[in-house]
Design a protein around this motif. Sequence first.
Motif, PDB file in Angstrom:
ATOM      1  N   SER A  79       2.397  12.094   3.512  1.00  0.00           N
ATOM      2  CA  SER A  79       1.340  11.129   3.761  1.00  0.00           C
ATOM      3  C   SER A  79       0.311  11.792   4.677  1.00  0.00           C
ATOM      4  N   ARG A 129       0.812  -1.213   0.000  1.00  0.00           N
ATOM      5  CA  ARG A 129       0.000   0.000   0.000  1.00  0.00           C
ATOM      6  C   ARG A 129       0.851   1.271   0.000  1.00  0.00           C
ATOM      7  N   SER A 130       1.895   1.309   0.828  1.00  0.00           N
ATOM      8  CA  SER A 130       2.699   2.532   0.927  1.00  0.00           C
ATOM      9  C   SER A 130       3.472   2.813  -0.352  1.00  0.00           C
ATOM     10  N   ALA A 159       1.608   9.107  -6.421  1.00  0.00           N
ATOM     11  CA  ALA A 159       1.877  10.528  -6.181  1.00  0.00           C
ATOM     12  C   ALA A 159       3.034  11.014  -7.049  1.00  0.00           C
ATOM     13  N   TYR A 176       0.890   4.035  -3.110  1.00  0.00           N
ATOM     14  CA  TYR A 176       0.454   5.421  -2.944  1.00  0.00           C
ATOM     15  C   TYR A 176       1.571   6.408  -3.291  1.00  0.00           C
ATOM     16  N   GLY A 216      -4.506  10.588   1.762  1.00  0.00           N
ATOM     17  CA  GLY A 216      -3.624   9.802   0.905  1.00  0.00           C
ATOM     18  C   GLY A 216      -2.255  10.451   0.819  1.00  0.00           C
ATOM     19  N   THR A 217      -1.419   9.943  -0.052  1.00  0.00           N
ATOM     20  CA  THR A 217      -0.090  10.515  -0.244  1.00  0.00           C
ATOM     21  C   THR A 217      -0.182  11.621  -1.275  1.00  0.00           C
TER      22      THR A 217
END
Length: 167
Positions: A141, A31-32, A39, A35, A145-146
């Motif tokens: 973050s 997930r990280s 971005a 995102y 969201g990011t």
Amino acid sequence: MPGLTNVVNMCSHLQNASRARLGLTSVPHCRSTLYLALALHRAGFLSFVTRGGPYPPDPATISTFEPEQLTTANVANQRLWLGLKYQPGIGGGNPVLRAMTPIATPKRPLRVNLRQLERLARGLDSHPHRGLNLGECIMVSTDLGTLESREAIERKVGGLLLCRVGP
């Protein structure tokens, strides 16, 4: 914070891939990293982001590539395939993403409020962070969201500083 560990590893991997002039690279799918990759794509540092297996998708059909469905059997070997951008010029040009340094680390997550983020975006120092230079971005973050720092200011939110990206 396993998400920050993945972000720190992604920063060093993308900087090394950019210095090696790779057109396509991959990072683990989580997930990280997803995102942050999206971005970076919105900010114009990556040409595309797609999910795939351990082998890269065919570059000729990348625009029509359909990744396989995520299941519990294949989720562990999924990767995000990222296309790096280069400025036109002799010898392939310079990379658009030249430096990507992590700001927050798993042992030291750094959060900023909206006022501190506005100072950073204007190029002013906000202790212990230095302001942005021309062409630089800070990825944040947030609860939304990011986002890139200027997007976060438009939406009036602060958050966790992830990394500084620049040419």
